[in-house]
Write a protein that holds these residues in place. Structure first.
Motif, PDB file in Angstrom:
ATOM      1  N   GLN A  13       3.032 -26.788 -34.858  1.00  0.00           N
ATOM      2  CA  GLN A  13       1.649 -25.797 -34.016  1.00  0.00           C
ATOM      3  C   GLN A  13       1.850 -24.859 -34.594  1.00  0.00           C
ATOM      4  N   GLN A  16       0.572 -24.503 -38.234  1.00  0.00           N
ATOM      5  CA  GLN A  16      -0.757 -24.700 -38.325  1.00  0.00           C
ATOM      6  C   GLN A  16      -1.723 -23.641 -37.787  1.00  0.00           C
ATOM      7  N   GLN A  60      -4.473 -32.503 -41.173  1.00  0.00           N
ATOM      8  CA  GLN A  60      -3.355 -33.117 -40.313  1.00  0.00           C
ATOM      9  C   GLN A  60      -3.545 -32.778 -38.945  1.00  0.00           C
ATOM     10  N   ASP A  61      -3.907 -34.046 -37.980  1.00  0.00           N
ATOM     11  CA  ASP A  61      -3.870 -33.576 -36.526  1.00  0.00           C
ATOM     12  C   ASP A  61      -3.223 -34.716 -35.780  1.00  0.00           C
ATOM     13  N   ASP A  62      -3.226 -34.783 -34.605  1.00  0.00           N
ATOM     14  CA  ASP A  62      -2.354 -35.795 -33.671  1.00  0.00           C
ATOM     15  C   ASP A  62      -3.491 -36.881 -33.191  1.00  0.00           C
ATOM     16  N   TYR A  63      -4.506 -37.066 -33.859  1.00  0.00           N
ATOM     17  CA  TYR A  63      -5.806 -37.932 -33.119  1.00  0.00           C
ATOM     18  C   TYR A  63      -5.471 -39.231 -33.505  1.00  0.00           C
ATOM     19  N   LEU A 102     -11.263 -26.751 -33.423  1.00  0.00           N
ATOM     20  CA  LEU A 102     -11.891 -27.871 -34.025  1.00  0.00           C
ATOM     21  C   LEU A 102     -12.965 -27.331 -34.809  1.00  0.00           C
ATOM     22  N   ARG A 105     -11.937 -25.816 -38.140  1.00  0.00           N
ATOM     23  CA  ARG A 105     -11.281 -26.767 -39.070  1.00  0.00           C
ATOM     24  C   ARG A 105     -12.355 -27.574 -39.710  1.00  0.00           C
TER      25      ARG A 105
END
Length: 182
Positions: A13, A16, A60-63, A102, A105
C-alpha cells in the motif's frame, strides 16, 4: 491475516500510494521505479516483488478477489450474466469511501498511453478470475458474460471520470449494467 501478511500489505500500500503521488506530480513517464522505491523507503527490488511492472503500480488493485468472493455467494440458479453483473455492482461497496484516489487512477490510465494499452490485459486477468470463481458453469459462457460486464465497467469508469467523479459511481454502474442484463 498474520503479521507477515499485514506487513506485506502495508508495504504494498505504501509503495502504491507513493507511486500515485509521484505519478500525479511528475507524470507517469517522468517518474522512475527507483524514485518510487526511494519515496516508499524500500528498494527497487521490493517494488518489483509487489508489482511486476511499473504499469502495475497503477493498474493493480484488490478488486478481483472481491468480485470472485461475491460471485461465490450468488445463487447458483441465477443466470451467469446476472451473477457477474451483480457481483461487480455489489463489489463497489468494498471501494474506499474517498473516491479521489480511484478518480486519480482512472484519469492517469485514460491519459497515459502505456497504461491505456494495458487495460485489455487487466480486464483479461479479471475475466480469468471470474471464470475460476464459477467452475461449474460453461467457461465460454462465463468468458462472454464477463467480457460484456467488464466492457460496461470500463465505459462507466470513463464516464465517471468525465463527470469529475461527481456522478454516483454505483448508480452509474447499475444503470449501465442494466443495459446488458435486460
Amino acid at each position: 491475516m498474520g503479521l507477515r501478511e499485514t506487513k506485506r500489505s502495508r508495504t504494498r500500500q505504501a509503495i502504491q500510494e507513493q507511486a500515485m503521488r509521484l505519478f500525479l506530480e511528475r507524470g507517469f513517464e517522468g517518474t522512475t521505479v527507483a524514485e518510487v522505491a526511494e519515496a516508499a523507503e524500500v528498494s527497487s527490488m521490493t517494488v518489483f516483488r509487489h508489482f511486476p511492472t511499473k504499469e502495475h503500480l497503477v493498474l493493480q488493485d484488490d478488486y478481483d478477489p472481491v468480485i470472485a468472493d461475491r460471485l461465490r455467494h450468488r445463487p447458483a440458479g441465477e443466470p451467469v450474466l446476472h451473477r457477474i453483473a451483480a457481483s461487480i455492482l455489489d463489489g463497489l461497496a468494498e471501494l474506499p469511501p474517498d473516491p479521489r484516489l480511484l478518480l486519480a487512477r482512472t484519469r492517469l490510465i485514460l491519459y497515459t498511453p502505456a497504461l491505456r494499452a494495458r487495460v485489455w490485459e487487466n480486464n483479461h486477468a479479471t475475466q480469468q478470475v471470474i471464470v475460476a470463481a464459477l467452475p461449474d458453469d460453461d467457461p465460454f459462457e462465463v468468458q462472454v458474460a464477463a467480457s460484456a460486464c467488464l466492457a460496461v465497467a470500463t465505459t462507466v469508469m470513463v464516464r465517471w471520470a468525465e463527470t469529475d467523479g461527481h456522478a454516483d459511481l454505483r448508480e452509474l454502474m447499475a444503470e449501465a449494467l442494466a443495459v446488458v442484463t435486460r
